[in-house]
Design an enzyme around this catalytic site. Structure first.
Site, PDB file in Angstrom:
ATOM      1  CG  PHE A 145      34.213  46.933  40.351  1.00 61.20           C
ATOM      2  CD1 PHE A 145      33.116  47.772  40.399  1.00 61.20           C
ATOM      3  CD2 PHE A 145      35.460  47.496  40.112  1.00 61.20           C
ATOM      4  CE1 PHE A 145      33.243  49.154  40.215  1.00 61.20           C
ATOM      5  CE2 PHE A 145      35.602  48.878  39.937  1.00 61.20           C
ATOM      6  CZ  PHE A 145      34.486  49.702  39.985  1.00 61.20           C
ATOM      7  CG  ASP A 230      39.842  43.220  35.562  1.00 62.60           C
ATOM      8  OD1 ASP A 230      40.976  43.678  35.811  1.00 62.60           O
ATOM      9  OD2 ASP A 230      38.794  43.886  35.664  1.00 62.60           O
ATOM     10  CE  LYS A 259      42.138  48.694  41.295  1.00 64.14           C
ATOM     11  NZ  LYS A 259      41.380  49.836  41.757  1.00 64.14           N
TER      12      LYS A 259
HETATM   13  N1  PLP Z   1      39.065  46.006  37.194  1.00 60.38           N
HETATM   14  C1  PLP Z   1      39.125  45.683  38.486  1.00 60.38           C
HETATM   15  C2  PLP Z   1      39.234  44.242  38.885  1.00 60.38           C
HETATM   16  C3  PLP Z   1      39.098  46.681  39.462  1.00 60.38           C
HETATM   17  O1  PLP Z   1      39.134  46.349  40.755  1.00 60.38           O
HETATM   18  C4  PLP Z   1      39.006  48.029  39.045  1.00 60.38           C
HETATM   19  C5  PLP Z   1      38.955  49.110  40.042  1.00 60.38           C
HETATM   20  O2  PLP Z   1      38.832  48.920  41.226  1.00 60.38           O
HETATM   21  C6  PLP Z   1      38.940  48.310  37.684  1.00 60.38           C
HETATM   22  C7  PLP Z   1      38.979  47.279  36.776  1.00 60.38           C
HETATM   23  C8  PLP Z   1      38.809  49.717  37.203  1.00 60.38           C
HETATM   24  O3  PLP Z   1      39.994  50.427  37.371  1.00 60.38           O
HETATM   25  P1  PLP Z   1      39.975  52.018  37.310  1.00 60.38           P
HETATM   26  O4  PLP Z   1      39.239  52.501  38.514  1.00 60.38           O
HETATM   27  O5  PLP Z   1      41.432  52.396  37.309  1.00 60.38           O
HETATM   28  O6  PLP Z   1      39.288  52.373  36.031  1.00 60.38           O
END
Ligand code: PLP
Length: 400
Positions: A145, A230, A259
């Site tokens: 994700f 990530d 976040k």
């Molecule tokens: N990358 C990871 C590992 C995430 O858990 C998330 C969101 O939960 C994102 C990217 C995407 O972040 P955003 O919702 O701020 O676009």
């Protein structure tokens, strides 16, 4: 502390009528939060085991973050990258120093940071690695994700994240998470990068086998491939280290953060990493109106100062070990995954058959995310041992 006189049901009805139907929020309408606690519009109080998907690592409205935001609101909130401002360079430097990286490219959402990292990896592949134009590949993991942009869902393996949204961006290969042989077989001379969550959050706090991330690093080195970690959800103290990869002593070439980079005050994200990689981006290649704005950078600097104390990482390590030991004692749980104050609590099939757990938890005063048969426990890292006991006892009660 309620900000208006509408009831929970009023908010639900209004949201249905006026908001796009992109989500089915849990039927609670929050109005106030402090530390590890939130209140709803009817002034019911809940212990927050959800933690804003790990955007509230420092607790709701941490006073240092709120003070930094208020001070900056009284000075300057916006300049765009058309001009320098007095928060941008200090933010970049302080974040780089905290994480042992050399370059910072600020943006807004986590998805935007991931999208940007993919762009940088592709340009690096063409300019530095010599991949033929248009042939660059990025390898990702099953169950990933990384956000919801059109490019990111192009390599999602969650069918509902993709359905109805094609055509998709090409140039991605999916391999099983944690399978180093599959990754080795997938890498070719056109591979620009391997993009992984060091611990997969949305899929259920899935930790890869021991040694996997070290082996990924070695494979990337052997094949001149970038490793992009990530850390939007697992980073910034959530797992007990500043970056989740730190546990393995592994360095990525680029990291994506989001976040808790603002402690949940406003959207702040970034790509950070090696100078020779991020420097493939030259003026005009990329841009974002709000990326690196003064308010974001001022709050981000305050978050970096909190992380630099090491206190939140230590709390996550120590209280996380306690949380995991308590969760492992529970009946009705088949597995507890994760690291630090972060747990994927797999509910037994027997208990799952009796319906969702989150409703029973909310009745008892606990908010938590439930998805694909697991509870995702990610309380603010300011939570106390007593509050963990309270939360775990409510889970035990709800599972009974
Ligand atoms: N990358 C990871 C590992 C995430 O858990 C998330 C969101 O939960 C994102 C990217 C995407 O972040 P955003 O919702 O701020 O676009």
């Amino acid at each position: 502390m309620a900000v208006d006189v509408l009831s929970t049901q009023d908010h639900i009805t209004l949201a249905e009528s006026w908001g796009a139907h992109d989500s089915v929020p849990f039927p609670v309408a929050l109005s106030h939060g402090e530390g590890a606690w939130v209140n709803d519009v009817e002034d019911r109080r809940y212990l927050d085991f959800h933690g804003g998907y790990s955007s509230i690592n420092f607790g709701h409205r941490h006073p240092d973050l709120v003070a930094a935001a208020k001070a900056q609101l009284d000075r300057l909130t916006m300049s765009t990258r058309a001009f320098h401002h007095d928060q941008y360079a200090p933010f970049c430097r302080e974040l780089a120093e905290l994480t042992g990286t050399e370059r910072v490219l600020p943006s807004n959402s986590g998805g935007e940071a991931v999208d940007t990292a993919v762009k940088i990896a592709r340009k690096w592949a063409y300019q530095i690695k010599g991949v033929p134009d248009g042939a660059a590949e990025v390898i990702v993991a099953d169950g990933n994700f990384h956000g919801r942009t059109t490019t990111i869902i192009s390599f999602s393996t969650h069918a509902n994240h993709r359905a109805g949204f094609g055509p998709f961006t090409p140039g991605f290969k999916v391999v099983p998470f944690g399978d180093i042989d599959a990754l080795r077989s997938a890498i070719t001379e056109n591979t620009a990068a391997v993009l992984l969550e060091p611990i997969q959050g949305e899929t259920g706090v899935v930790v890869p086998p021991k040694g996997y991330l070290t082996d990924v690093r070695a494979l990337c080195d052997e094949s001149n491939t970038l490793f992009i970690a990530d850390e939007v959800q697992c980073g910034l103290a959530r797992t007990g280290a500043t970056l989740a990869l730190d546990h393995d002593g592994v360095r990525a070439d680029m990291y994506t953060l989001g976040k808790s980079l603002s402690g949940g005050l406003l959207p702040v994200s970034a790509v950070i990493g090696r100078a020779d990689v991020l420097d493939v981006i030259t003026p005009g290649d990329h841009g974002s109106t709000f990326g690196g704005n003064p308010l974001a950078c001022a709050v981000g600097r305050a978050a970096v100062r909190l992380l630099a104390t090491g206190e939140f990482q230590e709390r996550s390590r120590e209280l996380g070990a306690y949380l995991h030991s308590r969760l492992n004692e529970l009946d009705g749980v088949s597995e507890v995954r994760g690291r630090g104050l972060w747990a994927g609590v797999q509910i037994s099939e027997e208990r799952t058959a009796r319906g969702r757990v989150t409703e029973a938890l909310a009745e008892r005063g606990l908010l938590c995310r439930e998805d694909r048969g697991h509870l995702r426990v990610a309380p603010p890292l300011v939570i106390t041992r007593e509050e963990i006991d309270l939360g775990v006892s409510m889970i035990a009660d709800a599972l009974a």
